[in-house]
Design an enzyme around this catalytic site. Structure first.
Site, mmCIF file in Angstrom:
data_model
loop_
_atom_site.group_PDB
_atom_site.id
_atom_site.type_symbol
_atom_site.label_atom_id
_atom_site.label_comp_id
_atom_site.label_asym_id
_atom_site.label_seq_id
_atom_site.Cartn_x
_atom_site.Cartn_y
_atom_site.Cartn_z
ATOM 1 N N THR A 125 0.807 -1.222 0.000
ATOM 2 C CA THR A 125 0.000 0.000 0.000
ATOM 3 C C THR A 125 0.837 1.267 0.000
ATOM 4 O O THR A 125 1.947 1.288 0.548
ATOM 5 C CB THR A 125 -0.911 0.005 1.243
ATOM 6 O OG1 THR A 125 -1.449 1.318 1.440
ATOM 7 C CG2 THR A 125 -0.152 -0.351 2.523
ATOM 8 N N GLU A 127 0.296 3.552 1.911
ATOM 9 C CA GLU A 127 0.452 3.925 3.329
ATOM 10 C C GLU A 127 1.861 3.605 3.829
ATOM 11 O O GLU A 127 2.272 4.114 4.876
ATOM 12 C CB GLU A 127 -0.583 3.210 4.183
ATOM 13 C CG GLU A 127 -1.971 3.818 4.105
ATOM 14 C CD GLU A 127 -2.053 5.224 4.682
ATOM 15 O OE1 GLU A 127 -1.788 5.402 5.863
ATOM 16 O OE2 GLU A 127 -2.380 6.158 3.918
ATOM 17 N N TYR A 149 -1.645 0.359 10.976
ATOM 18 C CA TYR A 149 -1.931 -0.324 9.701
ATOM 19 C C TYR A 149 -0.696 -0.288 8.801
ATOM 20 O O TYR A 149 -0.274 -1.315 8.252
ATOM 21 C CB TYR A 149 -3.121 0.356 9.012
ATOM 22 C CG TYR A 149 -3.326 -0.065 7.577
ATOM 23 C CD1 TYR A 149 -3.966 -1.270 7.270
ATOM 24 C CD2 TYR A 149 -2.893 0.737 6.520
ATOM 25 C CE1 TYR A 149 -4.156 -1.657 5.952
ATOM 26 C CE2 TYR A 149 -3.077 0.349 5.197
ATOM 27 C CZ TYR A 149 -3.708 -0.845 4.909
ATOM 28 O OH TYR A 149 -3.891 -1.233 3.597
ATOM 29 N N LYS A 153 1.567 -3.427 7.446
ATOM 30 C CA LYS A 153 1.765 -3.666 6.014
ATOM 31 C C LYS A 153 3.257 -3.701 5.671
ATOM 32 O O LYS A 153 3.675 -4.404 4.746
ATOM 33 C CB LYS A 153 1.070 -2.577 5.188
ATOM 34 C CG LYS A 153 -0.425 -2.794 5.042
ATOM 35 C CD LYS A 153 -0.745 -3.911 4.057
ATOM 36 C CE LYS A 153 -2.233 -4.075 3.838
ATOM 37 N NZ LYS A 153 -2.577 -5.224 2.987
HETATM 38 P P1 NAP Z 1 -11.595 -4.473 2.271
HETATM 39 O O1 NAP Z 1 -12.752 -4.137 1.394
HETATM 40 O O2 NAP Z 1 -11.548 -3.951 3.654
HETATM 41 O O3 NAP Z 1 -11.496 -6.081 2.320
HETATM 42 C C1 NAP Z 1 -10.712 -6.741 3.262
HETATM 43 C C2 NAP Z 1 -11.027 -8.219 3.206
HETATM 44 O O4 NAP Z 1 -10.226 -8.899 4.210
HETATM 45 C C3 NAP Z 1 -12.476 -8.597 3.513
HETATM 46 O O5 NAP Z 1 -12.875 -9.645 2.669
HETATM 47 C C4 NAP Z 1 -12.410 -9.082 4.955
HETATM 48 O O6 NAP Z 1 -13.450 -9.973 5.294
HETATM 49 C C5 NAP Z 1 -11.079 -9.805 4.912
HETATM 50 N N1 NAP Z 1 -10.550 -10.069 6.249
HETATM 51 C C6 NAP Z 1 -10.488 -9.231 7.299
HETATM 52 N N2 NAP Z 1 -9.967 -9.864 8.367
HETATM 53 C C7 NAP Z 1 -9.705 -11.139 7.972
HETATM 54 C C8 NAP Z 1 -9.183 -12.284 8.638
HETATM 55 N N3 NAP Z 1 -8.792 -12.246 9.906
HETATM 56 N N4 NAP Z 1 -9.058 -13.427 7.922
HETATM 57 C C9 NAP Z 1 -9.441 -13.473 6.632
HETATM 58 N N5 NAP Z 1 -9.937 -12.433 5.952
HETATM 59 C C10 NAP Z 1 -10.074 -11.278 6.619
HETATM 60 O O7 NAP Z 1 -10.227 -4.045 1.574
HETATM 61 P P2 NAP Z 1 -9.937 -3.712 0.024
HETATM 62 O O8 NAP Z 1 -10.140 -2.265 -0.200
HETATM 63 O O9 NAP Z 1 -10.598 -4.713 -0.836
HETATM 64 O O10 NAP Z 1 -8.356 -3.936 -0.025
HETATM 65 C C11 NAP Z 1 -7.793 -5.203 -0.341
HETATM 66 C C12 NAP Z 1 -6.376 -5.269 0.196
HETATM 67 O O11 NAP Z 1 -5.594 -4.243 -0.386
HETATM 68 C C13 NAP Z 1 -6.249 -5.059 1.697
HETATM 69 O O12 NAP Z 1 -5.177 -5.849 2.141
HETATM 70 C C14 NAP Z 1 -5.889 -3.588 1.844
HETATM 71 O O13 NAP Z 1 -5.204 -3.367 3.041
HETATM 72 C C15 NAP Z 1 -5.035 -3.402 0.619
HETATM 73 N N6 NAP Z 1 -5.020 -2.070 0.015
HETATM 74 C C16 NAP Z 1 -6.187 -1.435 -0.279
HETATM 75 C C17 NAP Z 1 -6.153 -0.206 -0.912
HETATM 76 C C18 NAP Z 1 -7.414 0.525 -1.289
HETATM 77 O O14 NAP Z 1 -7.330 1.723 -1.560
HETATM 78 N N7 NAP Z 1 -8.553 -0.153 -1.369
HETATM 79 C C19 NAP Z 1 -4.907 0.360 -1.258
HETATM 80 C C20 NAP Z 1 -3.757 -0.344 -0.966
HETATM 81 C C21 NAP Z 1 -3.810 -1.574 -0.340
HETATM 82 P P3 NAP Z 1 -14.740 -9.375 6.125
HETATM 83 O O15 NAP Z 1 -15.332 -8.351 5.235
HETATM 84 O O16 NAP Z 1 -15.578 -10.558 6.386
HETATM 85 O O17 NAP Z 1 -14.143 -8.779 7.378
HETATM 86 O O1 F7E Z 2 -8.862 8.367 4.174
HETATM 87 C C1 F7E Z 2 -9.118 11.858 5.304
HETATM 88 C C2 F7E Z 2 -8.248 10.897 6.097
HETATM 89 O O2 F7E Z 2 -9.929 6.352 5.168
HETATM 90 C C3 F7E Z 2 -8.341 9.188 3.160
HETATM 91 C C4 F7E Z 2 -7.267 2.274 2.729
HETATM 92 O O3 F7E Z 2 -7.832 1.576 1.635
HETATM 93 O O4 F7E Z 2 -6.044 3.720 1.264
HETATM 94 C C5 F7E Z 2 -6.990 3.703 2.321
HETATM 95 O O5 F7E Z 2 -6.494 4.417 3.451
HETATM 96 C C6 F7E Z 2 -8.021 10.570 3.722
HETATM 97 C C7 F7E Z 2 -7.220 10.538 5.035
HETATM 98 O O6 F7E Z 2 -8.280 6.110 3.252
HETATM 99 C C8 F7E Z 2 -12.412 11.729 6.792
HETATM 100 O O7 F7E Z 2 -7.730 11.537 7.263
HETATM 101 C C9 F7E Z 2 -11.010 13.261 6.191
HETATM 102 O O8 F7E Z 2 -6.229 11.530 4.987
HETATM 103 O O9 F7E Z 2 -10.500 6.999 2.782
HETATM 104 P P1 F7E Z 2 -9.493 6.920 3.854
HETATM 105 P P2 F7E Z 2 -6.746 5.969 3.677
HETATM 106 O O10 F7E Z 2 -6.537 6.231 5.111
HETATM 107 O O11 F7E Z 2 -5.953 6.767 2.702
HETATM 108 C C10 F7E Z 2 -4.777 3.128 1.570
HETATM 109 C C11 F7E Z 2 -3.924 3.190 0.334
HETATM 110 C C12 F7E Z 2 -4.893 1.783 2.161
HETATM 111 O O12 F7E Z 2 -4.017 0.931 2.004
HETATM 112 C C13 F7E Z 2 -5.981 1.573 3.159
HETATM 113 O O13 F7E Z 2 -6.267 0.177 3.296
HETATM 114 O O14 F7E Z 2 -9.244 11.225 4.033
HETATM 115 N N1 F7E Z 2 -10.444 12.065 5.886
HETATM 116 N N2 F7E Z 2 -12.206 13.073 6.743
HETATM 117 C C14 F7E Z 2 -11.294 11.090 6.235
HETATM 118 N N3 F7E Z 2 -11.201 9.737 6.121
HETATM 119 C C15 F7E Z 2 -12.249 9.004 6.565
HETATM 120 N N4 F7E Z 2 -12.191 7.665 6.436
HETATM 121 N N5 F7E Z 2 -13.354 9.587 7.125
HETATM 122 C C16 F7E Z 2 -13.498 10.940 7.261
HETATM 123 O O15 F7E Z 2 -14.488 11.432 7.781
#
Ligand code: NAP
Ligand code: F7E
Length: 326
Positions: A125, A127, A149, A153
């Protein structure tokens, strides 16, 4: 026929990736952690719940992963499962470390000990970059995570690199910047905003409380990003890649796009609530996707404008149905 095992198949990326792999004629297995209420709504939304094979298991339970690898005999394993919400990682840091960090090692060990030749994808990520000094982040940018987090990661990222170097495993890390869709969890800021826009437009919500709206993110569409995951595992050699759009936008401007799509001014509805600020913030992220373009032939296809409009439209449709009881 190739087979794939996806952890996190019920999440946003897992569902889109499963659909992509089914279209490519894979046999798709998914790890299903036990939940007291059904968690397969995203698979249902995409109409693929009957086509995937779900195996009970949890990232914190090594034996269940070992069993899943033995059952699925996967050519490719995509480790997308995680406690993925940055905010929660301060409230549940140990769970986050066990799932998002140690869980990666459990999957790698399951593959190694089963003598499986599976290729491995790790969901790294942006992050990881956190408090970076590089204005644009690439594969060579130093990591400085800013949340439990991000730290979890980092462990998973380096374990993946280490297994590649120690055991000659075909293991890749995709360093993905934020990617969103109508299937995004409600707690993430884009979805929180598009859901609120729909509710405000339909007269059932009055305001939207947000935290730091000056934070900047490089947002893309999840449907585009899962293609990059697959492409990484089709290369001759395993490697790590930044996946991003190369553009960054403030939360404020993202709100502007969302509200103006339904003819509203975001400034009339947003309340900045300091209680929603994070203990440590990642202020700006901006990725350089050049390597992915050069080596994978991948680039983001969906603009932020189109992405947010797609999400607002999907939320309007869903909230309208909720309101009318249909
Ligand atoms: P998400 O919607 O939160 O999905 C996470 C998945 O992990 C869900 O299916 C969840 O199941 C499962 N999970 C949680 N705890 C678990 C456990 N203990 N054992 C097995 N499965 C478990 O996340 P996403 O946005 O699809 O992201 C996919 C991956 O990419 C994650 O690893 C995330 O950290 C990473 N990532 C995401 C982004 C982004 O912007 N979306 C960017 C960079 C990296 P339940 O729903 O049943 O809890
Ligand atoms: O926040 C700001 C917050 O929670 C984005 C995950 O998929 O992407 C995601 O992480 C920004 C941050 O995503 C609110 O402070 C303001 O600066 O949508 P977010 P994230 O933290 O960037 C990365 C790449 C991952 O890997 C993660 O799994 O938005 N912000 N106001 C807020 N964020 C939230 N959630 N809620 C607010 O009210």
């Amino acid at each position: 026929m190739k087979s794939a095992l996806i952890t996190g198949i019920t999440g946003q990326d897992g569902a889109y990736l499963a659909k992509l792999l089914l279209q490519k004629n894979y046999e798709v297995y998914g790890l299903l952690p036990r939940r007291s209420t059904p968690s397969i709504w995203r698979l249902q939304f995409l109409g693929i719940q009957e086509e995937v094979r779900l195996i009970a298991g949890d990232l914190t339970d090594f034996s269940s992963l070992s069993r899943a690898v033995a059952l699925a005999k996967p050519d490719e394993v995509y480790n997308l499962g995680a406690q993925s919400y940055v905010g929660t990682s301060w409230q549940q840091p140990v769970l986050t470390a066990q799932t998002t960090g140690l869980g990666v090692l459990h999957v790698l060990e399951a593959i190694r000990l089963e003598n499986s030749n599976s290729k491995f994808y790790q969901a790294s990520t942006s992050e990881l970059f956190g408090l970076t000094e590089d204005p644009v982040q690439s594969e060579s940018t130093l990591f400085y995570p800013r949340s439990p987090y991000g730290v979890a990661k980092l462990f998973g990222h380096w374990m993946t690199v280490n297994y590649r170097e120690s055991y000659d495993m075909f293991a890749c890390c995709g360093i993905l910047f934020n990617h969103e869709s109508p299937l995004r969890g409600m707690e993430f800021v884009t979805r929180k905003v598009t859901d609120a826009v729909a509710r405000i437009k339909l007269g059932i919500q009055k305001e939207l409380r947000l935290g730091n709206i000056e934070a900047k993110r490089d947002w893309g569409f999840a449907g585009d990003y899962v293609e990059a995951m697959w492409l990484m595992l089709q290369q001759e050699k395993p490697d790590d890649y930044v996946i991003a759009t190369g553009r960054t936008t403030t939360v404020r401007d993202m709100c502007k796009i969302a509200f103006s799509h339904v003819g509203l001014d975001y400034e009339d509805f947003i309340v900045v609530d300091p209680n929603l600020y994070r203990p440590a913030e990642v202020e700006v992220l901006l990725g350089n996707p050049d390597k992915a373009k050069r080596k994978l032939g991948w680039q983001a296809r969906t603009s932020l404008q189109d992405l947010i409009q797609m999400m607002v439209e999907a939320d309007l449709e869903r909230v309208r149905k909720e309101v009318s009881g249909k």
